[in-house]
Write a protein that holds these residues in place. Structure first.
Motif, PDB file in Angstrom:
ATOM      1  N   GLU A 226     -10.762   0.456  25.138  1.00  0.00           N
ATOM      2  CA  GLU A 226     -10.274   1.602  25.895  1.00  0.00           C
ATOM      3  C   GLU A 226      -8.897   2.095  25.472  1.00  0.00           C
ATOM      4  OE1 GLU A 226     -10.564   1.076  30.110  1.00  0.00           O
ATOM      5  OE2 GLU A 226     -12.595   0.230  30.009  1.00  0.00           O
TER       6      GLU A 226
ATOM      7  N   LYS B 176     -11.177   1.130  19.926  1.00  0.00           N
ATOM      8  CA  LYS B 176     -11.534   2.547  19.954  1.00  0.00           C
ATOM      9  C   LYS B 176     -11.316   3.128  18.562  1.00  0.00           C
ATOM     10  CE  LYS B 176     -10.409   5.438  23.404  1.00  0.00           C
ATOM     11  NZ  LYS B 176      -9.560   6.335  24.256  1.00  0.00           N
TER      12      LYS B 176
ATOM     13  N   THR C 193     -12.161  -5.352  26.718  1.00  0.00           N
ATOM     14  CA  THR C 193     -11.998  -4.098  27.455  1.00  0.00           C
ATOM     15  C   THR C 193     -10.755  -3.361  26.984  1.00  0.00           C
ATOM     16  OG1 THR C 193     -13.083  -5.039  29.399  1.00  0.00           O
ATOM     17  CG2 THR C 193     -11.726  -3.083  29.750  1.00  0.00           C
TER      18      THR C 193
END
Length: 335
Positions: free
Chosen positions: A200, A227, A196
């Motif tokens: 992000e 990302k 996660t």
């Protein structure tokens, strides 16, 4: 008691000499400062020492430790926190006293992390050179406003917490990952799983120790989970990053920018002036060709306050050894 310092620099000598008087009532010590780094080829220089003092790139495998004992060395003092180059089981078997400096000015490394991030983001290093040459063009210097961006902190120990506090103060959304979450992190951000965090975060900053489980934590797979275009900062341990994988991610633009203060194969390079020689490391040279890569030579710790803490704690460890006291910073494979 004689202490020989391996891989020492002038600033090490100044710092330890400045603290010697503080321990004069407990320790009758003499210092010898050696520029050579400790490995199997230089270990003979330890002859005559009761204790040796080494930094992050010393080789302390079984072969070297056995030779140290043969030479009469009884204590190994690490003037650093990391001990991934140390064979702890061998040290225990050989009866060696080993102690480290578990933390020294975590804010120093955290502030250097910010300096790398800001420099890389706003291209101040390139702008400085341009202006000196009379070039005031702004093309190629475009950065992003950090306020409101997401920063992922991998490792929420003391340095990670200090880094989280800085980015939180800048108005960033802060995410953190650590196998052993720190309750104190909650005041700065949100603890999440690593995948996660990678997905992000606009900026990923590494602050974890180097163990077998964290070796090449950043690899081809984890880079693909980041990302697209994110920035990666490493002020922790070079071995956390798979350098060839990072180069490929930079070439494909999956990784937007990279700043490192540590490098997996830094031992033959860092802490010396090599400007008159060529760098015989193709991966390192390749990294330096990227305009979106910033490299410093393991200077994150390098503040007056940190050097003072290192010297003070190291000499406290030595005093504990000499007096036969329990040492809170002693390392053992059975701890």
């Amino acid at each position: 008691m004689q202490v020989k310092f391996f891989g020492s620099q002038p600033y090490d000598q100044r710092s330890f000499e400045a603290h010697r008087e503080d321990f004069s009532s407990e320790l009758d010590i003499s210092f010898e400062f050696l520029n050579a780094e400790l490995d199997k080829h230089t270990v003979a220089l330890a002859e005559g020492a009761d204790a040796i003092c080494v930094f992050v790139n010393a080789q302390l495998d079984r072969e070297v430790l056995e030779r140290l004992v043969e030479l009469g060395v009884r204590a190994v003092l690490l003037r650093c926190a990391g001990f991934n180059n140390l064979d702890l089981e061998a040290a225990d078997e050989l009866g060696l006293f080993v102690a480290r400096v578990p933390a020294y000015s975590p804010e120093a490394v955290a502030e250097h992390t910010l300096a790398l991030t800001m420099t890389l983001n706003r291209h101040t290093h390139r702008a400085f050179n341009r202006v000196r040459e009379g070039n005031f063009a702004l093309d190629g210097l475009l950065g992003m406003t950090l306020h409101g961006k997401t920063v992922g902190i991998v490792g929420t120990g003391r340095i990670g917490l200090a880094t989280a506090a800085i980015f939180h103060g800048l108005g960033c959304r802060v995410l953190g990952f650590d196998p052993v979450p720190a309750a104190a992190f909650e005041q700065y951000g949100t603890a999440v799983e690593l995948d996660t965090l990678l997905a992000e975060s606009d900026i990923v900053s590494l602050h974890c120790p180097l163990f077998q489980s964290t070796h090449h934590l950043i690899n081809a797979d984890s880079l693909q989970k980041m990302k697209s275009g994110a920035m990666l900062i490493n002020t922790s341990r070079g071995g956390l990053i798979d350098t060839p994988a990072v180069i490929e991610a930079l070439k494909s633009h999956q990784l937007g920018a990279l700043a490192i203060d540590v490098y997996e194969q830094e031992a033959p390079l860092f802490f010396a002036d090599r400007s008159a020689d060529f760098i015989d490391d193709d991966l390192f040279v390749r990294l330096m060709t990227f305009p979106n890569v910033l490299i410093t030579g393991h200077q994150g710790f390098f503040t007056r306050e940190a050097l003072s803490e290192i010297a003070d704690t190291t000499l406290k460890n030595l005093a504990d050894f000499a007096a036969g006291r329990d040492c809170p910073h002693r390392l053992s494979s059975i701890n």
